[in-house]
Design an enzyme around this catalytic site. Sequence first.
Site, PDB file in Angstrom:
ATOM      1  CB  ALA A  42       9.594   7.665  -6.595  1.00 19.24           C
ATOM      2  NE  ARG A  57      10.858  21.597 -11.467  1.00 23.61           N
ATOM      3  CZ  ARG A  57      10.360  20.469 -10.990  1.00 23.61           C
ATOM      4  NH1 ARG A  57       9.651  20.460  -9.895  1.00 23.61           N
ATOM      5  NH2 ARG A  57      10.562  19.338 -11.630  1.00 23.61           N
ATOM      6  CB  SER A  96      12.861   9.360 -12.851  1.00 24.49           C
ATOM      7  OG  SER A  96      13.621  10.228 -12.063  1.00 24.49           O
ATOM      8  CB  CYS A 114       3.387   1.806 -10.243  1.00 26.84           C
ATOM      9  SG  CYS A 114       4.065   2.780  -8.903  1.00 26.84           S
ATOM     10  CB  VAL A 118      25.926   5.243  -1.445  1.00 22.98           C
ATOM     11  CG1 VAL A 118      26.402   5.758  -0.087  1.00 22.98           C
ATOM     12  CG2 VAL A 118      26.001   6.351  -2.494  1.00 22.98           C
ATOM     13  CE1 TYR A 161     -28.021   8.935 -11.029  1.00 25.84           C
ATOM     14  CE2 TYR A 161     -29.379  10.914 -11.101  1.00 25.84           C
ATOM     15  CZ  TYR A 161     -29.205   9.570 -11.388  1.00 25.84           C
ATOM     16  OH  TYR A 161     -30.178   8.871 -12.017  1.00 25.84           O
ATOM     17  NE  ARG A 214     -29.403   6.169   3.326  1.00 29.73           N
ATOM     18  CZ  ARG A 214     -29.832   6.095   2.070  1.00 29.73           C
ATOM     19  NH1 ARG A 214     -30.094   7.188   1.398  1.00 29.73           N
ATOM     20  NH2 ARG A 214     -29.985   4.943   1.478  1.00 29.73           N
TER      21      ARG A 214
HETATM   22  C1  LIG Z   1       5.384  -4.191  -9.007  1.00 30.36           C
HETATM   23  C2  LIG Z   1       5.146  -2.923  -8.233  1.00 30.36           C
HETATM   24  C3  LIG Z   1       3.968  -2.227  -8.400  1.00 30.36           C
HETATM   25  C4  LIG Z   1       3.735  -1.044  -7.688  1.00 30.36           C
HETATM   26  N1  LIG Z   1       2.564  -0.372  -7.862  1.00 30.36           N
HETATM   27  C5  LIG Z   1       2.341   0.782  -7.178  1.00 30.36           C
HETATM   28  C6  LIG Z   1       1.144   1.517  -7.368  1.00 30.36           C
HETATM   29  O1  LIG Z   1       0.285   1.137  -8.172  1.00 30.36           O
HETATM   30  N2  LIG Z   1       0.966   2.675  -6.651  1.00 30.36           N
HETATM   31  C7  LIG Z   1       1.919   3.143  -5.775  1.00 30.36           C
HETATM   32  O2  LIG Z   1       1.730   4.224  -5.175  1.00 30.36           O
HETATM   33  N3  LIG Z   1       3.072   2.454  -5.587  1.00 30.36           N
HETATM   34  C8  LIG Z   1       3.309   1.301  -6.267  1.00 30.36           C
HETATM   35  N4  LIG Z   1       4.481   0.604  -6.068  1.00 30.36           N
HETATM   36  C9  LIG Z   1       5.442   1.097  -5.068  1.00 30.36           C
HETATM   37  C10 LIG Z   1       6.342   2.183  -5.650  1.00 30.36           C
HETATM   38  O3  LIG Z   1       6.956   1.721  -6.813  1.00 30.36           O
HETATM   39  C11 LIG Z   1       7.386   2.552  -4.604  1.00 30.36           C
HETATM   40  O4  LIG Z   1       6.710   2.978  -3.448  1.00 30.36           O
HETATM   41  C12 LIG Z   1       8.285   3.665  -5.088  1.00 30.36           C
HETATM   42  O5  LIG Z   1       9.043   3.251  -6.186  1.00 30.36           O
HETATM   43  C13 LIG Z   1       9.216   4.082  -3.956  1.00 30.36           C
HETATM   44  O6  LIG Z   1      10.156   4.992  -4.425  1.00 30.36           O
HETATM   45  P1  LIG Z   1      11.559   5.109  -3.690  1.00 30.36           P
HETATM   46  O7  LIG Z   1      12.311   6.147  -4.417  1.00 30.36           O
HETATM   47  O8  LIG Z   1      11.350   5.262  -2.240  1.00 30.36           O
HETATM   48  O9  LIG Z   1      12.221   3.670  -3.838  1.00 30.36           O
HETATM   49  P2  LIG Z   1      12.631   2.869  -5.140  1.00 30.36           P
HETATM   50  O10 LIG Z   1      11.723   3.131  -6.261  1.00 30.36           O
HETATM   51  O11 LIG Z   1      12.829   1.457  -4.694  1.00 30.36           O
HETATM   52  O12 LIG Z   1      14.034   3.494  -5.488  1.00 30.36           O
HETATM   53  C14 LIG Z   1      15.135   3.343  -4.663  1.00 30.36           C
HETATM   54  C15 LIG Z   1      16.344   3.332  -5.541  1.00 30.36           C
HETATM   55  O13 LIG Z   1      17.501   3.365  -4.735  1.00 30.36           O
HETATM   56  C16 LIG Z   1      18.494   2.557  -5.303  1.00 30.36           C
HETATM   57  N5  LIG Z   1      19.429   2.237  -4.226  1.00 30.36           N
HETATM   58  C17 LIG Z   1      19.172   1.532  -3.102  1.00 30.36           C
HETATM   59  N6  LIG Z   1      20.252   1.491  -2.304  1.00 30.36           N
HETATM   60  C18 LIG Z   1      21.208   2.198  -2.939  1.00 30.36           C
HETATM   61  C19 LIG Z   1      22.555   2.523  -2.623  1.00 30.36           C
HETATM   62  N7  LIG Z   1      23.105   2.123  -1.475  1.00 30.36           N
HETATM   63  N8  LIG Z   1      23.283   3.242  -3.505  1.00 30.36           N
HETATM   64  C20 LIG Z   1      22.701   3.660  -4.682  1.00 30.36           C
HETATM   65  N9  LIG Z   1      21.442   3.388  -5.028  1.00 30.36           N
HETATM   66  C21 LIG Z   1      20.705   2.669  -4.166  1.00 30.36           C
HETATM   67  C22 LIG Z   1      17.733   1.380  -5.870  1.00 30.36           C
HETATM   68  O14 LIG Z   1      18.447   0.733  -6.904  1.00 30.36           O
HETATM   69  C23 LIG Z   1      16.454   2.050  -6.370  1.00 30.36           C
HETATM   70  O15 LIG Z   1      16.530   2.393  -7.737  1.00 30.36           O
HETATM   71  C24 LIG Z   1       4.743  -0.581  -6.786  1.00 30.36           C
HETATM   72  C25 LIG Z   1       5.933  -1.284  -6.625  1.00 30.36           C
HETATM   73  C26 LIG Z   1       6.141  -2.435  -7.336  1.00 30.36           C
HETATM   74  C27 LIG Z   1       7.442  -3.184  -7.146  1.00 30.36           C
END
Ligand SMILES: Cc1cc2nc3c(=O)[nH]c(=O)nc-3n(C[C@H](O)[C@H](O)[C@H](O)COP(=O)(O)OP(=O)(O)OC[C@H]3O[C@@H](n4cnc5c(N)ncnc54)[C@H](O)[C@@H]3O)c2cc1C
Length: 456
Positions: free
Chosen positions: A12, A23, A42, A46, A83, A432, A448
């Site tokens: 994300a 873009r 990507s 969640c 990395v 409503y 309220r």
């Molecule tokens: C089961 C579950 C349910 C969730 N439900 C929700 C929800 O309903 N609503 C909500 O807002 N959030 C939810 N979340 C949280 C949300 O998924 C995370 O907040 C979001 O994915 C964070 O994005 P990010 O890019 O910071 O980290 P991540 O999605 O963890 O991505 C980080 C990426 O970096 C990679 N990486 C790490 N270190 C290295 C490195 N040294 N070299 C190369 N790659 C590396 C990892 O492999 C990973 O793919 C949920 C999470 C889980 C696990």
Amino acid sequence: MTRRLVVVGGDAGGMTAAAQARRRAPADELEIVAFERGGYTSYSACGIPFLVGGVVDDVDALIARSPEEHRANGIDVRLDTEVVAIDLAARTVTAHGRASGAETVERFDDLVIATGATPRRPDLPGIDARGVHGVQSITDGLDLRADLTAIGDDAPRCVVVGGGYVGLELAEALHSRGLAVTIVEAAAQPMDTLDPDMGALVADAIRGLGIELITETRVDAFDVDGAGRVSAVVAGDRTIPCNLVVLGLGVEPRVQLARDAGVRIGPSGGIATDARMVTSVEGVWAAGDCVESHHRVSKRPVTIALGTHANKQGRVIGINVTGGDARFGGVIGTAVTKICAHEVARTGLNEREATDAGFDIAIATIESTTRASYYPGSTPVTVKVVADATNGRLLGAQIVGREGAAKRIDVLATAIWNEMTVEEIQQLDLGYAPPFSPVWDPVLVAARKAAVEPAE
Ligand SMILES: Cc1cc2nc3c(=O)[nH]c(=O)nc-3n(C[C@H](O)[C@H](O)[C@H](O)COP(=O)(O)OP(=O)(O)OC[C@H]3O[C@@H](n4cnc5c(N)ncnc54)[C@H](O)[C@@H]3O)c2cc1C
């Protein structure tokens, strides 16, 4: 030489930054390379509970943009590549091919650190047994689903360790597949982001579904059978037979790479950034679960691992790294979850957080219904609001009910964001009609009740 943006982490935070930058800047101006140590980009973590529960069958549905799509968009995605070091003086990263073992050194002009969070995995006997699952990545979700299929009907019981929202969503998923589920939670109530009285409603809802909930109990060990598979969870005076365990113990920002490089880590444990998402090092940016954010109500730095923040922060970086000037506005801790028919929602500060932040608080809790009481399908909903007793400003809210809780919290989140008082909120012109709410929406009734006279 073309300017080069290197992104660490392909989900994300990282890929939103990369896609936004792409873009705004063509490939002959900005080369973008993204390193992801896993096999997906990507993806929606969640969505993992829904993949496990069978609401979503196809894993591809959880992939917002595949590596091929990113590549077609001019982003050089390197999968299965971790990395392992950042050299800030040389402005390079060292990348390690996990399958090939090859190591390359890659230069950058700008660097985005979006390494996400590390799930807590307590160092307990038996933790590495087969059948003990964490659920952080798509691969984790697929492993859990494959294990469930392999076990088939031979699953006496699944134990979910931790009653936070991820634990509860996974408990629902397993329960909906017909498995017997026990949740073991160390605190007195599940969902410790709620106040205990609201957490108790969640506990009742879980138990009402037929899920066993054991509170105020810590897991001490996992028993392992002769084949190396988990056979029981030992927790307090209970030994719970099971052959599947899901860990839902929360996460910590994954900051080791940044810390080793000399990037400043903030007091809450996440990478410190300013509102433009620049770290302590010019040209090094950070987004997502690995950073700390400014809490707009407590005014303190916090780490809140949510996809909604990761996406916004990534977008801010993508704009700024290409010459724009965007700011991340901070967080207020809004979160929603669903456990079968029950919705649980919170925003702002709960009682404990508000008191810790130094507020003198006024509380109001009301029970109402989700629709006009005579309209078919109307169900109970509880709304709790926490206000500043000195001026009536709304500081936080929690809602537990069967429908509409998740969206009602957004009204209160908007009010908190805009520093509205409960007096003002009770005047809001909300929609409503009998199928949607009583004539006084529960949100208005709670405001309220909490309305207080400003102090002299
Ligand atoms: C089961 C579950 C349910 C969730 N439900 C929700 C929800 O309903 N609503 C909500 O807002 N959030 C939810 N979340 C949280 C949300 O998924 C995370 O907040 C979001 O994915 C964070 O994005 P990010 O890019 O910071 O980290 P991540 O999605 O963890 O991505 C980080 C990426 O970096 C990679 N990486 C790490 N270190 C290295 C490195 N040294 N070299 C190369 N790659 C590396 C990892 O492999 C990973 O793919 C949920 C999470 C889980 C696990």
